[in-house]
Design an enzyme around this catalytic site. Structure first.
Site, short mmCIF file in Angstrom:
data_model
loop_
_atom_site.label_atom_id
_atom_site.label_comp_id
_atom_site.label_asym_id
_atom_site.label_seq_id
_atom_site.Cartn_x
_atom_site.Cartn_y
_atom_site.Cartn_z
N ILE A 190 -24.63 46.00 -17.05
CA ILE A 190 -24.61 47.23 -16.24
C ILE A 190 -23.16 47.38 -15.76
O ILE A 190 -22.51 46.40 -15.41
CB ILE A 190 -25.61 47.11 -15.05
CG1 ILE A 190 -25.68 48.41 -14.23
CG2 ILE A 190 -25.30 45.93 -14.16
CD1 ILE A 190 -26.81 48.38 -13.16
N SER A 191 -22.62 48.59 -15.76
CA SER A 191 -21.22 48.78 -15.37
C SER A 191 -21.02 48.47 -13.88
O SER A 191 -21.95 48.57 -13.08
CB SER A 191 -20.78 50.21 -15.64
OG SER A 191 -20.89 50.52 -17.01
N HIS A 192 -19.76 48.12 -13.51
CA HIS A 192 -19.39 47.98 -12.10
C HIS A 192 -19.70 49.30 -11.39
O HIS A 192 -19.45 50.36 -11.96
CB HIS A 192 -17.89 47.80 -11.94
CG HIS A 192 -17.36 46.48 -12.34
ND1 HIS A 192 -17.42 46.00 -13.61
CD2 HIS A 192 -16.73 45.53 -11.60
CE1 HIS A 192 -16.86 44.82 -13.65
NE2 HIS A 192 -16.43 44.51 -12.46
N PRO A 193 -20.13 49.25 -10.14
CA PRO A 193 -20.34 50.49 -9.39
C PRO A 193 -19.09 51.37 -9.38
O PRO A 193 -19.19 52.59 -9.51
CB PRO A 193 -20.69 50.01 -7.98
CG PRO A 193 -21.27 48.65 -8.19
CD PRO A 193 -20.57 48.07 -9.37
N ARG A 250 -29.69 50.32 -6.91
CA ARG A 250 -29.09 49.59 -8.03
C ARG A 250 -29.81 48.28 -8.31
O ARG A 250 -29.89 47.85 -9.47
CB ARG A 250 -27.60 49.33 -7.74
CG ARG A 250 -26.84 48.71 -8.92
CD ARG A 250 -25.34 48.70 -8.69
NE ARG A 250 -24.58 48.30 -9.86
CZ ARG A 250 -24.04 47.09 -10.05
NH1 ARG A 250 -24.19 46.15 -9.14
NH2 ARG A 250 -23.36 46.82 -11.15
#
Ligand code: SAH
Length: 196
Positions: free
Chosen positions: A46-49, A20
């Site tokens: 970028i989205s949260h994991p 990531r």
């Protein structure tokens, strides 16, 4: 991820494989493995994991499934789906991000079937129908065009509403029937029309 309810081993394995930190601006490097969203340029994040895991799990992918992603952004979600052995078609509307992520895909050898600079509201009619469609930006409503590009039995995972969005799963039960299930609140940047 497990303690938050992510149980699909193929999702967990894929997320373990994708580095990531390479999808973030280097100024955020030290935070890359925290459960946070970060800027990726062009006012996008970028989205949260956890969000990536949650959406990926809802798709219930089988290897080889044909998946359309709307909102390539950093390319991180796409890379996770590629590690899950799906065939990915992905669309991004911001040219700056499109070009940056294209270079990263080459560098890391992630190969979507098609990576398109365009407007996700149109879907990708020439490649339809899809086993799944994943929308990674907040949609004011569910676009009919995307519903029409699902196979029978196909799944659309889409955050609907404005700040926050409700994660929504639509399953195409037949040519004319769709079922709907909702899964709580998430926050995404908006699904915008056109491209720039
Ligand atoms: N999946 C991405 C999430 C990025 S944020 C990741 O893993 O990093 C959402 C992205 O959706 C942004 O890059 C934004 O530019 C894009 N987007 C918004 N509206 C869109 C549209 N109509 N078509 C394609 N992409 C769109």
């Amino acid at each position: 991820m497990r303690s938050k309810g992510i149980t699909d081993e193929s999702v967990l394995d894929a997320m373990n494989k994708v580095p990531r930190h390479l999808f973030l601006d280097s100024s955020f490097l030290e935070h890359a493995y925290q459960n946070k969203a970060f800027p990726i340029g062009a006012d996008q994040t970028i989205s949260h994991p956890y969000t990536v895991a949650f959406q990926s799990q809802l798709l219930q992918l089988k290897p080889g499934d044909k998946v359309l992603e709307i909102g390539t952004g950093s390319g991180y979600q796409c890379a996770v789906l590629l590690e899950m052995k799906a065939q990915i078609y992905t669309i991004e509307r911001q040219n700056e991000l499109y070009k940056k992520t294209n270079l990263l895909f080459r560098k890391l050898n992630y190969r979507p079937r098609k990576y398109v600079f365009g407007d996700g509201y149109k879907g990708l009619p020439e490649e339809a129908p899809f086993d799944s469609i994943i929308v990674t930006c907040g949609a004011p409503e569910i676009p009919q065009t995307l519903l029409s590009q699902l196979k029978i039995g196909g799944r659309l995972v889409i955050p609907v509403g404005s700040d926050p969005q409700i994660m929504t799963l639509i399953v195409r039960e037949s040519a004319t029937d769709f079922s709907k299930e909702t899964f709580g609140e998430f926050r995404f940047v908006p699904f915008l029309g056109g491209k720039n």
